[in-house]
Design a protein around this motif. Structure first.
Motif, PDB file in Angstrom:
ATOM      1  N   PRO A 223      61.882 -22.524  38.840  1.00 27.84           N
ATOM      2  CA  PRO A 223      62.186 -22.255  40.255  1.00 27.84           C
ATOM      3  C   PRO A 223      63.639 -21.865  40.496  1.00 27.84           C
ATOM      4  O   PRO A 223      63.919 -20.998  41.331  1.00 27.84           O
ATOM      5  CB  PRO A 223      61.839 -23.584  40.943  1.00 27.84           C
ATOM      6  N   GLU A 224      64.563 -22.483  39.771  1.00 24.23           N
ATOM      7  CA  GLU A 224      65.972 -22.185  39.990  1.00 24.23           C
ATOM      8  C   GLU A 224      66.374 -20.803  39.464  1.00 24.23           C
ATOM      9  O   GLU A 224      67.461 -20.305  39.781  1.00 24.23           O
ATOM     10  CB  GLU A 224      66.856 -23.250  39.344  1.00 24.23           C
ATOM     11  N   ASP A 225      65.508 -20.166  38.644  1.00 19.34           N
ATOM     12  CA  ASP A 225      65.768 -18.820  38.130  1.00 19.34           C
ATOM     13  C   ASP A 225      64.962 -17.753  38.854  1.00 19.34           C
ATOM     14  O   ASP A 225      65.153 -16.560  38.596  1.00 19.34           O
ATOM     15  CB  ASP A 225      65.417 -18.744  36.640  1.00 19.34           C
ATOM     16  N   ASN A 226      64.051 -18.158  39.746  1.00 14.61           N
ATOM     17  CA  ASN A 226      63.107 -17.251  40.371  1.00 14.61           C
ATOM     18  C   ASN A 226      63.657 -16.755  41.698  1.00 14.61           C
ATOM     19  O   ASN A 226      63.429 -17.348  42.751  1.00 14.61           O
ATOM     20  CB  ASN A 226      61.774 -17.982  40.576  1.00 14.61           C
ATOM     21  N   LEU A 227      64.406 -15.644  41.670  1.00 18.91           N
ATOM     22  CA  LEU A 227      65.095 -15.179  42.879  1.00 18.91           C
ATOM     23  C   LEU A 227      64.123 -14.607  43.908  1.00 18.91           C
ATOM     24  O   LEU A 227      64.239 -14.894  45.096  1.00 18.91           O
ATOM     25  CB  LEU A 227      66.149 -14.133  42.522  1.00 18.91           C
ATOM     26  N   PHE A 228      63.169 -13.782  43.471  1.00 17.66           N
ATOM     27  CA  PHE A 228      62.146 -13.257  44.377  1.00 17.66           C
ATOM     28  C   PHE A 228      60.775 -13.567  43.781  1.00 17.66           C
ATOM     29  O   PHE A 228      60.444 -13.101  42.693  1.00 17.66           O
ATOM     30  CB  PHE A 228      62.291 -11.752  44.585  1.00 17.66           C
ATOM     31  N   SER A 229      59.990 -14.352  44.516  1.00 17.85           N
ATOM     32  CA  SER A 229      58.717 -14.816  43.955  1.00 17.85           C
ATOM     33  C   SER A 229      57.593 -14.722  44.973  1.00 17.85           C
ATOM     34  O   SER A 229      57.824 -14.632  46.182  1.00 17.85           O
ATOM     35  CB  SER A 229      58.846 -16.265  43.484  1.00 17.85           C
ATOM     36  N   THR A 230      56.370 -14.751  44.447  1.00 20.15           N
ATOM     37  CA  THR A 230      55.201 -14.792  45.311  1.00 20.15           C
ATOM     38  C   THR A 230      55.066 -16.174  45.934  1.00 20.15           C
ATOM     39  O   THR A 230      55.506 -17.182  45.371  1.00 20.15           O
ATOM     40  CB  THR A 230      53.929 -14.482  44.510  1.00 20.15           C
ATOM     41  N   SER A 231      54.459 -16.217  47.101  1.00 13.51           N
ATOM     42  CA  SER A 231      54.199 -17.485  47.779  1.00 13.51           C
ATOM     43  C   SER A 231      52.688 -17.710  47.856  1.00 13.51           C
ATOM     44  O   SER A 231      51.905 -16.861  47.430  1.00 13.51           O
ATOM     45  CB  SER A 231      54.802 -17.468  49.186  1.00 13.51           C
ATOM     46  N   SER A 253      57.252 -14.262  39.467  1.00 12.96           N
ATOM     47  CA  SER A 253      58.572 -13.685  39.731  1.00 12.96           C
ATOM     48  C   SER A 253      58.591 -12.176  39.596  1.00 12.96           C
ATOM     49  O   SER A 253      58.126 -11.618  38.606  1.00 12.96           O
ATOM     50  CB  SER A 253      59.596 -14.290  38.769  1.00 12.96           C
ATOM     51  N   ALA A 254      59.164 -11.509  40.609  1.00 14.74           N
ATOM     52  CA  ALA A 254      59.447 -10.082  40.521  1.00 14.74           C
ATOM     53  C   ALA A 254      60.888  -9.861  40.085  1.00 14.74           C
ATOM     54  O   ALA A 254      61.218  -8.861  39.450  1.00 14.74           O
ATOM     55  CB  ALA A 254      59.220  -9.402  41.868  1.00 14.74           C
ATOM     56  N   VAL A 255      61.765 -10.802  40.449  1.00 14.46           N
ATOM     57  CA  VAL A 255      63.175 -10.762  40.050  1.00 14.46           C
ATOM     58  C   VAL A 255      63.561 -12.152  39.557  1.00 14.46           C
ATOM     59  O   VAL A 255      63.587 -13.110  40.332  1.00 14.46           O
ATOM     60  CB  VAL A 255      64.097 -10.353  41.213  1.00 14.46           C
ATOM     61  N   ALA A 256      63.844 -12.249  38.265  1.00 13.38           N
ATOM     62  CA  ALA A 256      64.295 -13.509  37.678  1.00 13.38           C
ATOM     63  C   ALA A 256      65.772 -13.377  37.321  1.00 13.38           C
ATOM     64  O   ALA A 256      66.186 -12.367  36.747  1.00 13.38           O
ATOM     65  CB  ALA A 256      63.483 -13.845  36.436  1.00 13.38           C
ATOM     66  N   VAL A 257      66.552 -14.377  37.686  1.00 16.09           N
ATOM     67  CA  VAL A 257      67.985 -14.401  37.366  1.00 16.09           C
ATOM     68  C   VAL A 257      68.315 -15.790  36.844  1.00 16.09           C
ATOM     69  O   VAL A 257      68.323 -16.759  37.609  1.00 16.09           O
ATOM     70  CB  VAL A 257      68.863 -14.087  38.594  1.00 16.09           C
ATOM     71  N   GLY A 258      68.561 -15.894  35.547  1.00 17.19           N
ATOM     72  CA  GLY A 258      68.811 -17.190  34.942  1.00 17.19           C
ATOM     73  C   GLY A 258      70.227 -17.331  34.420  1.00 17.19           C
ATOM     74  O   GLY A 258      70.823 -16.363  33.942  1.00 17.19           O
ATOM     75  N   LYS A 259      70.762 -18.528  34.501  1.00 19.34           N
ATOM     76  CA  LYS A 259      72.074 -18.803  33.934  1.00 19.34           C
ATOM     77  C   LYS A 259      72.000 -18.834  32.413  1.00 19.34           C
ATOM     78  O   LYS A 259      71.003 -19.246  31.824  1.00 19.34           O
ATOM     79  CB  LYS A 259      72.586 -20.165  34.411  1.00 19.34           C
TER      80      LYS A 259
END
Length: 288
Positions: A223-231, A253-259
């Motif tokens: 969840p913390e990496d899932n910037l744009f996701s389905t609901s 996720s359509a856009v994932a951004v992870g540290k």
């Protein structure tokens, strides 16, 4: 070539220690003129692309997609980068040889690049996808660069198919459904889901709670990496009646951004280079 001492780096051509660098791009370490001449034929295309824009902070790797280099995706991303104030150097990965190794060296040696965007990696467009996935040199240098603060951004359809690059960064991201649907932004200030709290305040950000795009979605994204996701109420859109109105599993996720270390890794599954997606990509490339 320009001098860089002491001689602690390996020559790109022969692996001996050298204290010289390519005078144009500053990205390849070399031990002498013979190795410079031997390398130039394979290096010149990448070198010229980088040295053409001395102010570039983003390296855009183009040519992996099914349509080849210079197609609509590259054009749309460049427009969004320009709007976001990001200078870019565009490299055609189909020109030259040992391109993954060269790119890895560029990222590790040329300090000006804070972001790298790879278009089409995982879309099955050409053999260079496999070369990037199998190159240990590229992998090691890219991981080290991200760990030190770089932003590694990939657009494609099968991230685990060519070297499984998310795994390089400890991510278990896998391809899932392929639909047009609505996505909710998890980077808003009124929730604690995403680590990327600065995103929604960034210039040019997609500020609505949803955007609509046709994407290859990912599963396995935290969840913390899932910037744009389905609901839970996301549905499929299509001109084909049997493909429209399907329930879409929430949390994809359509856009994932992870540290990763001081930097980040990102995935964009949009296959049509839609404006909102390109704008989000440019903002991630620009950074906080």
């Amino acid at each position: 070539m320009s001098t860089s001492s002491p001689a602690t780096k390996k020559c790109f051509n022969c692996s001996k220690l050298g204290n010289l660098r390519c005078s144009k791009c500053k990205g390849l370490c070399l031990c002498g003129r013979d190795c410079q001449v031997a390398t130039w034929k394979s290096h010149k295309h990448l070198c010229k692309a980088i040295s053409r824009n001395p102010n570039a902070t983003c390296l855009l790797l183009d040519g992996m997609g099914p349509l080849g280099p210079g197609e609509f995706y590259a054009q749309n991303v460049q427009k969004s980068l320009q709007y976001a104030g990001v200078e870019v150097a565009v490299v055609n990965v189909l020109k030259g040889s040992k391109v993954p190794e060269q790119v890895g060296s560029i990222l590790s040696e040329v300090e000006k690049f804070s972001s790298c965007i790879i278009l089409g990696w995982g879309s099955g467009g050409c053999d260079i996808e496999t070369e990037f996935g199998n190159s240990k040199i590229f992998r090691d240098k890219a991981v080290s660069w991200v760990n030190s603060g770089g932003r590694f951004i990939v657009q494609g359809e099968r991230p685990q198919g060519y070297g499984n690059w998310p795994e390089w960064f400890g991510k278990s991201w896998e391809s899932s459904d392929y639909f047009r649907t609505d996505y909710a932004c998890n980077g808003k200030s009124d929730n604690d889901i995403h680590w990327c709290k600065w995103y929604h305040k960034a210039k040019g950000a997609v500020t609505t709670t949803r955007y609509n795009a046709k994407t290859v979605m990912l599963s396995g994204v935290a969840p913390e990496d899932n910037l744009f996701s389905t609901s839970d109420d996301s549905r499929s859109y299509s001109l084909v009646p049997m493909m429209s109105g399907r329930d879409i599993e929430g949390g994809q996720s359509a856009v994932a951004v992870g540290k990763y270390g001081e930097g980040s890794v990102s995935y964009f599954g949009d296959v049509n280079a839609e404006d909102e997606t390109c704008d989000v990509m440019a903002i991630i490339a620009r950074g906080k």
